[in-house]
Design an enzyme around this catalytic site. Structure first.
Site, PDB file in Angstrom:
ATOM      1  N   ARG A   1      10.692   8.681 -66.186  1.00  0.00           N
ATOM      2  CA  ARG A   1      11.611   9.369 -66.020  1.00  0.00           C
ATOM      3  C   ARG A   1      12.032  10.316 -67.042  1.00  0.00           C
ATOM      4  NH1 ARG A   1      16.159   4.544 -65.494  1.00  0.00           N
ATOM      5  NH2 ARG A   1      16.386   4.575 -67.684  1.00  0.00           N
TER       6      ARG A   1
ATOM      7  N   ALA B   1       0.694  -1.163   0.052  1.00  0.00           N
ATOM      8  CA  ALA B   1      -0.006   0.029   0.119  1.00  0.00           C
ATOM      9  C   ALA B   1       0.888   1.205   0.164  1.00  0.00           C
ATOM     10  CB  ALA B   1      -0.807  -0.160   1.353  1.00  0.00           C
ATOM     11  N   GLY B   2       2.112   1.165   0.294  1.00  0.00           N
ATOM     12  CA  GLY B   2       2.927   2.355   0.597  1.00  0.00           C
ATOM     13  C   GLY B   2       3.220   3.132  -0.728  1.00  0.00           C
TER      14      GLY B   2
ATOM     15  N   ARG C   1       9.048  -2.331 -38.428  1.00  0.00           N
ATOM     16  CA  ARG C   1       7.858  -1.860 -37.565  1.00  0.00           C
ATOM     17  C   ARG C   1       6.553  -2.774 -37.412  1.00  0.00           C
ATOM     18  NH1 ARG C   1       7.221   3.675 -40.128  1.00  0.00           N
ATOM     19  NH2 ARG C   1       5.427   3.626 -38.803  1.00  0.00           N
TER      20      ARG C   1
ATOM     21  N   ARG D   1      11.084   6.586  -1.069  1.00  0.00           N
ATOM     22  CA  ARG D   1      12.619   6.812  -1.489  1.00  0.00           C
ATOM     23  C   ARG D   1      12.853   6.665  -2.828  1.00  0.00           C
ATOM     24  NH1 ARG D   1      13.935   2.697   3.343  1.00  0.00           N
ATOM     25  NH2 ARG D   1      11.460   2.375   3.097  1.00  0.00           N
TER      26      ARG D   1
ATOM     27  N   LYS E   1       5.590   2.614  -5.530  1.00  0.00           N
ATOM     28  CA  LYS E   1       6.689   1.651  -5.821  1.00  0.00           C
ATOM     29  C   LYS E   1       6.350   0.642  -6.566  1.00  0.00           C
ATOM     30  CE  LYS E   1       8.786   0.177  -2.111  1.00  0.00           C
ATOM     31  NZ  LYS E   1       9.716   0.313  -0.952  1.00  0.00           N
TER      32      LYS E   1
ATOM     33  N   ASN F   1       3.477   5.792 -49.396  1.00  0.00           N
ATOM     34  CA  ASN F   1       2.009   5.268 -49.061  1.00  0.00           C
ATOM     35  C   ASN F   1       0.929   6.201 -48.320  1.00  0.00           C
ATOM     36  OD1 ASN F   1       3.817   5.520 -46.921  1.00  0.00           O
ATOM     37  ND2 ASN F   1       2.857   3.912 -45.726  1.00  0.00           N
TER      38      ASN F   1
ATOM     39  N   THR G   1       3.619  -0.919   8.607  1.00  0.00           N
ATOM     40  CA  THR G   1       3.369  -2.283   8.102  1.00  0.00           C
ATOM     41  C   THR G   1       2.303  -2.999   9.061  1.00  0.00           C
ATOM     42  OG1 THR G   1       5.458  -2.681   9.283  1.00  0.00           O
ATOM     43  CG2 THR G   1       5.450  -2.429   6.924  1.00  0.00           C
TER      44      THR G   1
ATOM     45  N   TYR H   1      12.240   2.323 -48.202  1.00  0.00           N
ATOM     46  CA  TYR H   1      11.264   2.520 -47.441  1.00  0.00           C
ATOM     47  C   TYR H   1      10.042   1.594 -47.490  1.00  0.00           C
ATOM     48  CZ  TYR H   1       7.005   3.658 -44.765  1.00  0.00           C
ATOM     49  OH  TYR H   1       5.587   3.473 -44.182  1.00  0.00           O
TER      50      TYR H   1
HETATM   51  C1  UD1 Z   1      10.615  -2.831   6.571  1.00  0.00           C
HETATM   52  C2  UD1 Z   1      10.679  -3.595   7.854  1.00  0.00           C
HETATM   53  C3  UD1 Z   1      12.052  -3.628   8.303  1.00  0.00           C
HETATM   54  C4  UD1 Z   1      12.815  -4.580   7.463  1.00  0.00           C
HETATM   55  C5  UD1 Z   1      12.552  -4.034   5.864  1.00  0.00           C
HETATM   56  C6  UD1 Z   1      13.016  -5.411   5.183  1.00  0.00           C
HETATM   57  C7  UD1 Z   1       8.752  -2.588   9.306  1.00  0.00           C
HETATM   58  C8  UD1 Z   1       8.273  -1.604  10.381  1.00  0.00           C
HETATM   59  N1  UD1 Z   1      10.044  -2.526   9.023  1.00  0.00           N
HETATM   60  O1  UD1 Z   1      11.088  -1.697   6.537  1.00  0.00           O
HETATM   61  O2  UD1 Z   1      12.381  -4.305   9.641  1.00  0.00           O
HETATM   62  O3  UD1 Z   1      14.270  -4.596   7.770  1.00  0.00           O
HETATM   63  O4  UD1 Z   1      11.245  -3.853   5.754  1.00  0.00           O
HETATM   64  O5  UD1 Z   1      12.998  -4.902   3.863  1.00  0.00           O
HETATM   65  O6  UD1 Z   1       7.959  -3.337   9.041  1.00  0.00           O
HETATM   66  N2  UD1 Z   1       3.448  -0.912   3.551  1.00  0.00           N
HETATM   67  C9  UD1 Z   1       2.034  -0.671   3.461  1.00  0.00           C
HETATM   68  N3  UD1 Z   1       1.456   0.107   4.113  1.00  0.00           N
HETATM   69  C10 UD1 Z   1       2.143   0.933   4.892  1.00  0.00           C
HETATM   70  C11 UD1 Z   1       3.615   0.901   5.178  1.00  0.00           C
HETATM   71  C12 UD1 Z   1       4.033   0.020   4.495  1.00  0.00           C
HETATM   72  O7  UD1 Z   1       1.435  -1.478   2.687  1.00  0.00           O
HETATM   73  O8  UD1 Z   1       1.525   1.821   6.041  1.00  0.00           O
HETATM   74  C13 UD1 Z   1       4.075  -1.844   2.454  1.00  0.00           C
HETATM   75  C14 UD1 Z   1       4.949  -1.031   1.751  1.00  0.00           C
HETATM   76  O9  UD1 Z   1       4.141  -0.998   0.378  1.00  0.00           O
HETATM   77  C15 UD1 Z   1       6.067  -2.107   1.223  1.00  0.00           C
HETATM   78  C16 UD1 Z   1       5.985  -2.594   2.612  1.00  0.00           C
HETATM   79  O10 UD1 Z   1       5.035  -2.463   3.206  1.00  0.00           O
HETATM   80  O11 UD1 Z   1       5.800  -2.868   0.265  1.00  0.00           O
HETATM   81  C17 UD1 Z   1       7.371  -2.364   3.410  1.00  0.00           C
HETATM   82  O12 UD1 Z   1       7.310  -0.914   3.654  1.00  0.00           O
HETATM   83  P1  UD1 Z   1       8.687  -0.201   3.799  1.00  0.00           P
HETATM   84  O13 UD1 Z   1       8.261   1.201   4.187  1.00  0.00           O
HETATM   85  O14 UD1 Z   1       9.570  -0.307   2.452  1.00  0.00           O
HETATM   86  O15 UD1 Z   1       9.531  -0.714   4.904  1.00  0.00           O
HETATM   87  P2  UD1 Z   1      11.170  -0.723   5.310  1.00  0.00           P
HETATM   88  O16 UD1 Z   1      11.360   0.578   5.779  1.00  0.00           O
HETATM   89  O17 UD1 Z   1      11.859  -1.102   4.337  1.00  0.00           O
HETATM   90 CA    CA Z   2      11.220  -1.859   2.016  1.00  0.00          CA
END
Ligand code: UD1
Ligand code: CA
Length: 470
Positions: free
Chosen positions: A446, A16-17, A339, A21, A28, A392, A85, A372
């Protein structure tokens, strides 16, 4: 029978994130990794386990993620606000309903997880009857990962990088974020998470300490290869991961009988097939659904997209080929552009600086240079001279050109479509053909040549001296 002891499992993938970064407008998990959206990887890994259910937690660009996974047997749950998470995992509980058994939870950005590691994790939890079994990995550079804090060698808790003190940051055993819960324990522990931490988020990682405090059993299963468990957080991670996948594919093809001269610069999508004894020079990109036959040679700097290349075809350097078919034994390039919807027959020659679009070339037809061919239906054994152009497009519509078997088109000809060159007909070099040429006739269009004898001598006669301007 304790249902927790069966190997039944559900998989929850957190996706869901936003992926801050990545510094992208796109979520992502929608970023492309080696030709396919990132989220397909963790879903495919899950499918290999034949689980009862795969639940994907979506949030950012949820609609697009759903669309990408349209063809996969997954269920979606929504996390409207990304509060960590642990909070994401909570959203999956309703979809798990009263499932009893193993719940695997991992992250959508961890895309190379070997299925064997997941199977080991499930077995590890069942063998020890633990409430949670999690994979751990050792990293020389653990920055960014949650660290595994152990006491008397037993796992005690996970501390996130942002909450870790200097000593904890020294720990090289990390949390790759791959967990196997007993379903009932997952339900119980998620209800107890809090967001009192530096990021004010509900961390799934806190489940370790909480479960232990509840008197439950947590075990760590050490992974064998940490490099497959890395998360993709930045575009640098993305490039590292892609490199690994490209190389894996190259390796697979080599084991199947393909010679790849420089695997580091060979890029093939997952829907590419290549026949035995095909030879691939450096810097070749094969995209989409592409089939390469046996004994083909592809020289350097070529990209082929959604195309079928017959056996023993030679693709000389620097070609772009898309949505096209090439018959056996044909030679293409160097610097040819095929193409969409180009169908080149067997034993043809499509040479340098030849562009073909939506055209069919019959067997043994040759167009060796600077040409062509668009919207043209060309028979077999046709010779197309250098610099031929099918005109063409009349500014409104695309018009077809028909060239019969065995025809000969002299160099520098313009065939103004719609036009038909009959079977065995000749077009004289330099002609602009606007009318059909009947079979076995010569079309010549020609202006007549005039030679002016002695012209050069007259031209070279000394001119009267010009006045000096100084
Ligand atoms: C997380 C772990 C960390 C671990 C690392 C491994 C936690 C708190 N930390 O950190 O310990 O070493 O992954 O890769 O779990 N996501 C959601 N909803 C949210 C937040 C995140 O669905 O509210 C999803 C993101 O889309 C992503 C995954 O969870 O796919 C991990 O989130 P991310 O922010 O990448 O966690 P890390 O900081 O990498
Ligand atoms: Ca991650």
């Amino acid at each position: 029978m304790d249902p927790g002891r069966t190997s039944h499992c559900c998989v929850v993938i957190l996706a869901a994130g936003q992926g801050t970064r990545m510094r992208s407008r796109r979520a992502k998990v929608l970023h492309t990794v080696c030709g396919r959206p990132m989220i397909e990887y963790p879903v495919e890994t899950a499918l290999a386990l034949a689980p009862e259910k795969i639940i994907v937690v979506v949030g950012h660009e949820a609609d697009q993620v759903r669309k990408v996974l349209e063809a996969f047997p997954v269920e979606f749950v929504m996390q409207t606000k990304q509060r960590g998470t642990g909070h994401a995992a909570m959203q999956a509980l309703s979809a798990l309903s009263d499932f009893q058994g193993n719940v695997l939870v991992y992250y959508g950005d961890t895309i190379l997880i070997p299925v064997e590691d997941l199977a080991r994790l499930i077995r590890g939890r069942e063998r020890t009857d633990a409430d949670l079994a999690l994979l751990t990995a050792w990293l020389e550079h653990p920055a960014g990962y949650g660290r595994i804090v152990r006491r008397d060698s037993k796992i005690e808790r996970i501390v996130e990088e942002s909450d870790a003190g200097p000593e904890e940051k020294e720990i090289k055993e990390v949390n790759p974020g791959i967990y196997c819960f007993r379903a009932s324990s997952l339900r119980e522990v998620l209800g107890c998470l809090s967001n009192k931490n530096v990021q004010a988020e509900y961390y799934l990682t806190d489940a370790v300490e909480l479960l232990r405090k509840m008197g439950k059993k947590v075990v760590a299963v050490t992974s064998t290869g940490a490099e497959n468990l890395l998360g993709v957080n930045t575009r640098v991670d993305l490039a590292d991961t892609e490199k690994r996948i490209w190389l894996r594919r190259a390796r697979q093809f080599m084991l199947e009988g393909v010679t790849i001269l420089h695997p580091e610069s060979f890029f093939a999508s997952h829907r590419v097939t290549i026949g035995r004894d095909t030879l691939i020079y450096p810097n070749v990109v094969l995209e989409g659904t592409t089939e390469i036959g046996e004994g083909v040679t592809i020289f350097s700097n070529t990209r082929i997209v959604d195309s079928r290349i017959g056996a023993h075809v030679r693709i000389l350097d620097s070609c772009l080929i898309s949505e096209s078919d090439i018959g056996a034994g044909t030679t293409v390039g160097p610097f040819a552009h095929l193409r969409a919807h180009s169908q080149i027959g067997a034993h043809c020659r499509v040479g340098n600086f030849v562009e073909v679009k939506k055209s069919k070339l019959g067997d043994k037809t040759k167009s060796a240079h600077l040409t062509y061919l668009g919207d043209a239906q060309i028979g077999k054994d046709v010779n197309i001279g250098a610099g031929t152009i099918t005109c063409n497009y009349d500014g409104f519509t695309k018009n077809p050109t028909f060239i019969g078997d065995g025809a000969f088109i002299g160099s520098g000809s313009e065939l103004v479509a719609p036009v038909r060159i009959g079977e065995g007909a000749y077009v004289a070099a330099g002609s602009t053909i606007t009318e059909d040429v009947p079979p076995r006739s010569l079309g010549i269009a020609r202006s007549q040549q005039a030679n002016k004898e002695g012209w050069v001598e007259k031209k070279k006669k000394p001119q009267p001296a010009k006045a000096n301007k100084k």
